[in-house]
Design an enzyme around this catalytic site. Structure first.
Site, PDB file in Angstrom:
ATOM      1  N   CYS A   1      40.665 107.371 -25.011  1.00 11.68           N
ATOM      2  CA  CYS A   1      39.752 106.574 -24.193  1.00 11.68           C
ATOM      3  C   CYS A   1      39.800 107.026 -22.738  1.00 11.68           C
ATOM      4  O   CYS A   1      40.878 107.052 -22.126  1.00 11.68           O
ATOM      5  CB  CYS A   1      40.150 105.100 -24.327  1.00 11.68           C
ATOM      6  SG  CYS A   1      39.443 103.991 -23.106  1.00 11.68           S
TER       7      CYS A   1
ATOM      8  N   VAL B   1      40.540  97.976 -24.314  1.00 10.10           N
ATOM      9  CA  VAL B   1      41.536  98.832 -23.665  1.00 10.10           C
ATOM     10  C   VAL B   1      40.852  99.555 -22.510  1.00 10.10           C
ATOM     11  O   VAL B   1      39.651  99.836 -22.573  1.00 10.10           O
ATOM     12  CB  VAL B   1      42.136  99.853 -24.668  1.00 10.10           C
ATOM     13  CG1 VAL B   1      42.986  99.137 -25.695  1.00 10.10           C
ATOM     14  CG2 VAL B   1      41.055 100.691 -25.349  1.00 10.10           C
TER      15      VAL B   1
END
Length: 212
Positions: A19, A59
């Site tokens: 990510c 997240v």
């Protein structure tokens, strides 16, 4: 019984495996030399304590004792204040303001295009890739102005930008000779041992770290 994140005495980061936004926070932590527990999250199966801590189950999520943060800007600012050495923002108000404006441009204009490249259909991804290339190339001269982005020392702006530059091959983005200043900038940061520490195994597979 396993301890929950709320009972942890160690700084904890819930992070995606590849990510971009999580990588930005990991790079801030690496630049600070802060020890922390890293929990890599499968978005399809988020851990129960993350569901309890963060209603969005997103997240990155940072947990520091009873404090839970899940906004990247807030997390980065908190870490810079919580661990003041080395500082990741200049003291001079004018320099800080310039960096803040640059950060906002990355967040508001560039990162949405990254998301479209990663999640859109081919037509959407190709269009976003073209727009991102044009946007980055228009800023290429700025990357020549100093060793780091608009600053002689590493800042939060670099922690936002370097993970994006690292992903250029994975995004299918070729900046060509026009973007050499951006590529050189990336290489300078990638040689920093802290950058290597910020990478997950999935991110290490995106490209090779420079040597020498």
């Amino acid at each position: 019984m396993a301890s929950t994140a709320r009972s942890r005495n160690v700084l904890t980061l819930y992070s995606g495996k590849a990510c971009l936004r999580s990588h930005q926070v990991r790079l801030v932590l690496a630049a600070k030399g802060v020890s922390y527990d890293l929990i890599l999250v499968d978005p399809a199966k988020p851990p129960e304590d993350l569901i309890d801590l963060n209603p969005y189950q997103s997240v990155p999520t940072l947990v520091d004792r009873d404090l839970v943060l899940h906004d990247v800007d807030v997390i980065c600012d908190y870490l810079d204040e919580r661990y003041p050495h080395p500082p990741l923002m200049p003291v001079d108000p004018n320099s800080r303001a310039r960096l803040r404006m640059a950060e906002r441009r990355v967040e508001w204009e560039w990162l949405p295009l990254v998301e479209e490249i990663q999640s859109g259909n081919k037509a959407t991804a190709d269009k976003a890739r073209k727009h991102l290339r044009e946007a980055m190339l228009s800023s290429a001269p700025v990357f020549k102005a100093a060793k780091f982005f608009l600053n002689n020392e590493m800042s939060i702006a670099d922690c936002l930008l370097a993970p994006l530059v690292w992903r250029l091959p994975a995004l299918g983005l070729n900046l060509g000779r026009e973007g050499q200043a951006i590529l050189d900038y990336g290489e300078r940061i990638f040689r920093n041992p802290g950058f290597a520490r910020s990478l997950t195994p999935d991110e290490r597979q995106m490209r090779e770290l420079p040597t020498g």
